[in-house]
Structure formats: structure tokens, C-alpha cells
Design a protein around this motif. Sequence first.
Motif, PDB file in Angstrom:
ATOM      1  N   LEU A  97     -22.056   5.699 -42.634  1.00  0.00           N
ATOM      2  CA  LEU A  97     -21.044   4.682 -42.918  1.00  0.00           C
ATOM      3  C   LEU A  97     -20.548   4.015 -41.637  1.00  0.00           C
ATOM      4  CD1 LEU A  97     -19.003   6.441 -45.744  1.00  0.00           C
ATOM      5  CD2 LEU A  97     -20.576   4.507 -45.962  1.00  0.00           C
ATOM      6  N   THR A  98     -20.445   4.801 -40.564  1.00  0.00           N
ATOM      7  CA  THR A  98     -20.045   4.216 -39.280  1.00  0.00           C
ATOM      8  C   THR A  98     -21.147   3.329 -38.730  1.00  0.00           C
ATOM      9  OG1 THR A  98     -18.654   6.156 -38.816  1.00  0.00           O
ATOM     10  CG2 THR A  98     -19.172   4.727 -36.966  1.00  0.00           C
ATOM     11  N   VAL A  99     -22.400   3.760 -38.882  1.00  0.00           N
ATOM     12  CA  VAL A  99     -23.522   2.920 -38.463  1.00  0.00           C
ATOM     13  C   VAL A  99     -23.487   1.589 -39.218  1.00  0.00           C
ATOM     14  CG1 VAL A  99     -26.039   2.676 -38.473  1.00  0.00           C
ATOM     15  CG2 VAL A  99     -25.007   4.840 -37.760  1.00  0.00           C
ATOM     16  N   SER A 100     -23.283   1.656 -40.530  1.00  0.00           N
ATOM     17  CA  SER A 100     -23.221   0.433 -41.343  1.00  0.00           C
ATOM     18  C   SER A 100     -22.055  -0.456 -40.918  1.00  0.00           C
ATOM     19  CB  SER A 100     -23.094   0.786 -42.822  1.00  0.00           C
ATOM     20  OG  SER A 100     -24.244   1.463 -43.282  1.00  0.00           O
ATOM     21  N   ALA A 101     -20.912   0.164 -40.638  1.00  0.00           N
ATOM     22  CA  ALA A 101     -19.738  -0.600 -40.212  1.00  0.00           C
ATOM     23  C   ALA A 101     -19.989  -1.270 -38.871  1.00  0.00           C
ATOM     24  CB  ALA A 101     -18.521   0.315 -40.133  1.00  0.00           C
ATOM     25  N   TYR A 102     -20.641  -0.553 -37.973  1.00  0.00           N
ATOM     26  CA  TYR A 102     -20.911  -1.135 -36.660  1.00  0.00           C
ATOM     27  C   TYR A 102     -21.925  -2.268 -36.788  1.00  0.00           C
ATOM     28  CZ  TYR A 102     -20.879  -1.495 -31.642  1.00  0.00           C
ATOM     29  OH  TYR A 102     -20.688  -1.967 -30.366  1.00  0.00           O
ATOM     30  N   ALA A 103     -22.922  -2.095 -37.655  1.00  0.00           N
ATOM     31  CA  ALA A 103     -23.895  -3.163 -37.886  1.00  0.00           C
ATOM     32  C   ALA A 103     -23.193  -4.401 -38.455  1.00  0.00           C
ATOM     33  CB  ALA A 103     -24.994  -2.687 -38.822  1.00  0.00           C
ATOM     34  N   ALA A 104     -22.224  -4.183 -39.336  1.00  0.00           N
ATOM     35  CA  ALA A 104     -21.463  -5.306 -39.896  1.00  0.00           C
ATOM     36  C   ALA A 104     -20.676  -6.019 -38.797  1.00  0.00           C
ATOM     37  CB  ALA A 104     -20.525  -4.813 -40.990  1.00  0.00           C
ATOM     38  N   TYR A 105     -20.117  -5.236 -37.879  1.00  0.00           N
ATOM     39  CA  TYR A 105     -19.399  -5.843 -36.753  1.00  0.00           C
ATOM     40  C   TYR A 105     -20.359  -6.662 -35.894  1.00  0.00           C
ATOM     41  CZ  TYR A 105     -17.231  -6.313 -32.195  1.00  0.00           C
ATOM     42  OH  TYR A 105     -16.763  -6.825 -31.018  1.00  0.00           O
ATOM     43  N   GLN A 106     -21.564  -6.113 -35.624  1.00  0.00           N
ATOM     44  CA  GLN A 106     -22.546  -6.867 -34.844  1.00  0.00           C
ATOM     45  C   GLN A 106     -22.898  -8.184 -35.534  1.00  0.00           C
ATOM     46  OE1 GLN A 106     -25.318  -3.557 -34.729  1.00  0.00           O
ATOM     47  NE2 GLN A 106     -25.075  -3.335 -32.507  1.00  0.00           N
ATOM     48  N   ARG A 107     -23.056  -8.141 -36.850  1.00  0.00           N
ATOM     49  CA  ARG A 107     -23.372  -9.380 -37.586  1.00  0.00           C
ATOM     50  C   ARG A 107     -22.212 -10.369 -37.509  1.00  0.00           C
ATOM     51  NH1 ARG A 107     -25.522  -5.538 -41.202  1.00  0.00           N
ATOM     52  NH2 ARG A 107     -23.690  -5.707 -42.567  1.00  0.00           N
ATOM     53  N   SER A 108     -20.986  -9.850 -37.472  1.00  0.00           N
ATOM     54  CA  SER A 108     -19.821 -10.742 -37.375  1.00  0.00           C
ATOM     55  C   SER A 108     -19.799 -11.492 -36.047  1.00  0.00           C
ATOM     56  CB  SER A 108     -18.516  -9.944 -37.543  1.00  0.00           C
ATOM     57  OG  SER A 108     -18.201  -9.213 -36.359  1.00  0.00           O
ATOM     58  N   LEU A 109     -20.496 -10.942 -35.058  1.00  0.00           N
ATOM     59  CA  LEU A 109     -20.608 -11.608 -33.759  1.00  0.00           C
ATOM     60  C   LEU A 109     -21.768 -12.600 -33.730  1.00  0.00           C
ATOM     61  CD1 LEU A 109     -20.055  -8.561 -31.354  1.00  0.00           C
ATOM     62  CD2 LEU A 109     -18.366 -10.271 -32.066  1.00  0.00           C
ATOM     63  N   TYR A 111     -24.982 -11.605 -34.389  1.00  0.00           N
ATOM     64  CA  TYR A 111     -26.225 -10.915 -34.062  1.00  0.00           C
ATOM     65  C   TYR A 111     -27.070 -10.690 -35.317  1.00  0.00           C
ATOM     66  CZ  TYR A 111     -23.906  -9.729 -29.626  1.00  0.00           C
ATOM     67  OH  TYR A 111     -23.263  -9.785 -28.430  1.00  0.00           O
ATOM     68  N   THR A 112     -28.363 -10.675 -35.138  1.00  0.00           N
ATOM     69  CA  THR A 112     -29.288 -10.401 -36.238  1.00  0.00           C
ATOM     70  C   THR A 112     -30.389  -9.474 -35.735  1.00  0.00           C
ATOM     71  OG1 THR A 112     -30.646 -12.343 -35.688  1.00  0.00           O
ATOM     72  CG2 THR A 112     -28.880 -12.651 -37.323  1.00  0.00           C
ATOM     73  N   GLY A 113     -31.206  -8.991 -36.660  1.00  0.00           N
ATOM     74  CA  GLY A 113     -32.350  -8.163 -36.285  1.00  0.00           C
ATOM     75  C   GLY A 113     -31.967  -6.925 -35.505  1.00  0.00           C
ATOM     76  N   LEU A 114     -32.699  -6.640 -34.415  1.00  0.00           N
ATOM     77  CA  LEU A 114     -32.440  -5.448 -33.613  1.00  0.00           C
ATOM     78  C   LEU A 114     -31.047  -5.450 -33.000  1.00  0.00           C
ATOM     79  CD1 LEU A 114     -35.839  -5.110 -31.704  1.00  0.00           C
ATOM     80  CD2 LEU A 114     -34.993  -3.652 -33.549  1.00  0.00           C
ATOM     81  N   ALA A 115     -30.501  -6.635 -32.755  1.00  0.00           N
ATOM     82  CA  ALA A 115     -29.166  -6.730 -32.169  1.00  0.00           C
ATOM     83  C   ALA A 115     -28.076  -6.334 -33.157  1.00  0.00           C
ATOM     84  CB  ALA A 115     -28.916  -8.143 -31.656  1.00  0.00           C
ATOM     85  N   ALA A 116     -28.446  -6.152 -34.431  1.00  0.00           N
ATOM     86  CA  ALA A 116     -27.493  -5.709 -35.455  1.00  0.00           C
ATOM     87  C   ALA A 116     -28.028  -4.459 -36.137  1.00  0.00           C
ATOM     88  CB  ALA A 116     -27.253  -6.820 -36.472  1.00  0.00           C
ATOM     89  N   ASN A 117     -28.525  -3.516 -35.336  1.00  0.00           N
ATOM     90  CA  ASN A 117     -29.134  -2.299 -35.880  1.00  0.00           C
ATOM     91  C   ASN A 117     -28.153  -1.137 -36.028  1.00  0.00           C
ATOM     92  OD1 ASN A 117     -28.751  -1.601 -33.219  1.00  0.00           O
ATOM     93  ND2 ASN A 117     -30.906  -1.135 -32.764  1.00  0.00           N
ATOM     94  N   GLY A 118     -26.877  -1.360 -35.720  1.00  0.00           N
ATOM     95  CA  GLY A 118     -25.885  -0.305 -35.857  1.00  0.00           C
ATOM     96  C   GLY A 118     -25.742   0.579 -34.643  1.00  0.00           C
ATOM     97  N   LEU A 119     -26.624   0.419 -33.650  1.00  0.00           N
ATOM     98  CA  LEU A 119     -26.482   1.138 -32.382  1.00  0.00           C
ATOM     99  C   LEU A 119     -25.639   0.275 -31.441  1.00  0.00           C
ATOM    100  CD1 LEU A 119     -29.982   2.662 -31.421  1.00  0.00           C
ATOM    101  CD2 LEU A 119     -27.984   3.834 -32.340  1.00  0.00           C
ATOM    102  N   GLY A 121     -24.407  -1.797 -28.512  1.00  0.00           N
ATOM    103  CA  GLY A 121     -24.913  -2.382 -27.281  1.00  0.00           C
ATOM    104  C   GLY A 121     -23.746  -2.627 -26.350  1.00  0.00           C
ATOM    105  N   THR A 122     -24.039  -2.848 -25.082  1.00  0.00           N
ATOM    106  CA  THR A 122     -22.963  -2.991 -24.101  1.00  0.00           C
ATOM    107  C   THR A 122     -22.016  -4.134 -24.446  1.00  0.00           C
ATOM    108  OG1 THR A 122     -24.392  -2.126 -22.347  1.00  0.00           O
ATOM    109  CG2 THR A 122     -22.437  -3.326 -21.662  1.00  0.00           C
ATOM    110  N   THR A 123     -22.557  -5.289 -24.810  1.00  0.00           N
ATOM    111  CA  THR A 123     -21.708  -6.452 -25.084  1.00  0.00           C
ATOM    112  C   THR A 123     -20.838  -6.234 -26.314  1.00  0.00           C
ATOM    113  OG1 THR A 123     -23.332  -7.945 -24.077  1.00  0.00           O
ATOM    114  CG2 THR A 123     -21.690  -8.922 -25.541  1.00  0.00           C
ATOM    115  N   SER A 124     -21.444  -5.802 -27.412  1.00  0.00           N
ATOM    116  CA  SER A 124     -20.666  -5.610 -28.641  1.00  0.00           C
ATOM    117  C   SER A 124     -19.644  -4.489 -28.485  1.00  0.00           C
ATOM    118  CB  SER A 124     -21.590  -5.323 -29.828  1.00  0.00           C
ATOM    119  OG  SER A 124     -22.303  -4.107 -29.658  1.00  0.00           O
TER     120      SER A 124
END
Length: 287
Positions: A97-109, A111-119, A121-124
Amino acid sequence: MRRPWFAVGLAALCAAVAVPAHAWALTSDATAQRTSTTAARPVVDMEATVLAAQIDPRRADNTLTPGAKSSVLAVEQALQAKNLLDAQWVDGYFGTLTVSAYAAYQRSLGYTGLAANGLPGTTSLTKLGLNRYTVTNTIGPGTKVTRDGFVVNARTQAMLAETQRLLDYTLVLEQGSYNPGGDPTSAGTHDGGGVVDIAVTGMTAAKRTAVARALRQVGFAAWVRDPSQGDWPWHIHAAAINDTDLSSQAQNQVGDYYLGMNGLANHGPDDGPRIPIKTWEQYQRAQ
């Protein structure tokens, strides 16, 4: 009675700059308060956080990744503040659930694809922590480079180079990274960064094991694969732990490796050489 020298000094300084003494004191107090607030912010260890995001979702229980709890809590609290994670899951456990939430946050920025994989990254991770926490031990995959005709990232290349140095032996790739759909038998593990297959032509069984051990030593989750396990020839499969470009499937393999499994769909026991597990960054610090 004479005033102390420091009182005279403060009064003279305030007079010189036309600032009342009480205003100077208030300004100093406000500065001290801001400094104290900044110093009190949580510190998020990016290495530990990314590691937890790979291991925790693969656990059968809620055991926390050692050394990651406070960092994960700070990240989860920030996700909760953005209404991306329910309060009940703010527990220091970087589960699905935290991975999914973090991926959602990345998408809100955006990001798509690998940049929104839930891991993270330094910028996000830094943006999420604005005015909430500070980030230490930042990591990243680096730029994409070519090796043996295949694409890998700079971090993976450095890890392979060190493996070769330890072995005094040149490794040849038969599959690289960033190859979505390139090999259906790989089940998506090569879709992102950090994952390679190494040719074993001419290697003895002992040499294959030695290569897998050296790969593990520098921070890969690595296994010798044989035709009895799947529709593939003999090769060595390696996934770089904590590569923030890992595909979801490769993240799962890394988590399974930490938990003593073989990284295959059957969740069998690890059949490779068992050594203390380290990330590339931990290996480098130990040298």
C-alpha cells in the motif's frame, strides 16, 4: 553599578545600527527557533528506505526492515499529509500500500513508467519531504551506457566492473536492462534498470558459482539459471539491489533474495552461494 561588558556591547551595537535592543533580542530568538525547528526535522535515509520498499512487500508478516523504520515513517507521514495513504498504514512498514501510495505521488509530479514505479527517487523523495524531513545517503542509477551491445546504467556498469576485478575475469552479457518485452521468458525483470543476464559459455560449474558469488558480493541478487527451471539456456541472472530503476518484477526478485528465496515464480529456496547481503553502496563503504 557598572553594566557587564556584554550588555554595553549589545547596547552599543543596537545603537550603531538603529535597532532597539528588545527588537534585536526578538530577532535573535526567532533565528534560534528556526534553526531549532530545522535541526529537529526527521532524517530520511534513502538507501534504507528504498531497500525497505523492495523487501517489505515480499514478507509474509509485518517485520520491519532493520534500520529503516524511522525513515519509512517520515515518508509515510508525508504521504498521509497528501491524502495518499491512510493513517492506519503509517507504521514504518513499506508494504504494497505504501508502494502504491508513493507511485501515486510520483504520478502526481508528472512521472510515468519507471519514474513512477513506487521506489523513491532522489528528486521525488526530496520534494515529498519539503519542510518535513531531510534526505541523506542519496542513490541513483546514473546515465545509460552501452555494454556488449546492450543498454545498462552507470551504476550497474560500475558493479560489473568491480565484479570482474574481483574475479580477474571478463564477463559477457547476453541480455541487458531497459528491454521491455524483449524476452518474454524474463517475466518483465529486464524491463527496467539494474538487471542483466551473463553468458556462461565455457564456464565450469565451479566457475559459474564463483561468478554468482562475486556478483552477490558487490550488491547483486544473482543466481545461476539452468534449463530445468524455465524456457532458457544456462546463464547467470543478476539484479542490482537498490537500483531505483528496477521494474516491479525485479523489485520482487530483490525482496525474495533478502528473504532467502530463488527469485523464481515457485518461491523456492535460494540455490546460490550464501554470503552476507550488501548493497553496492555498502560494499563501497567497506573497501
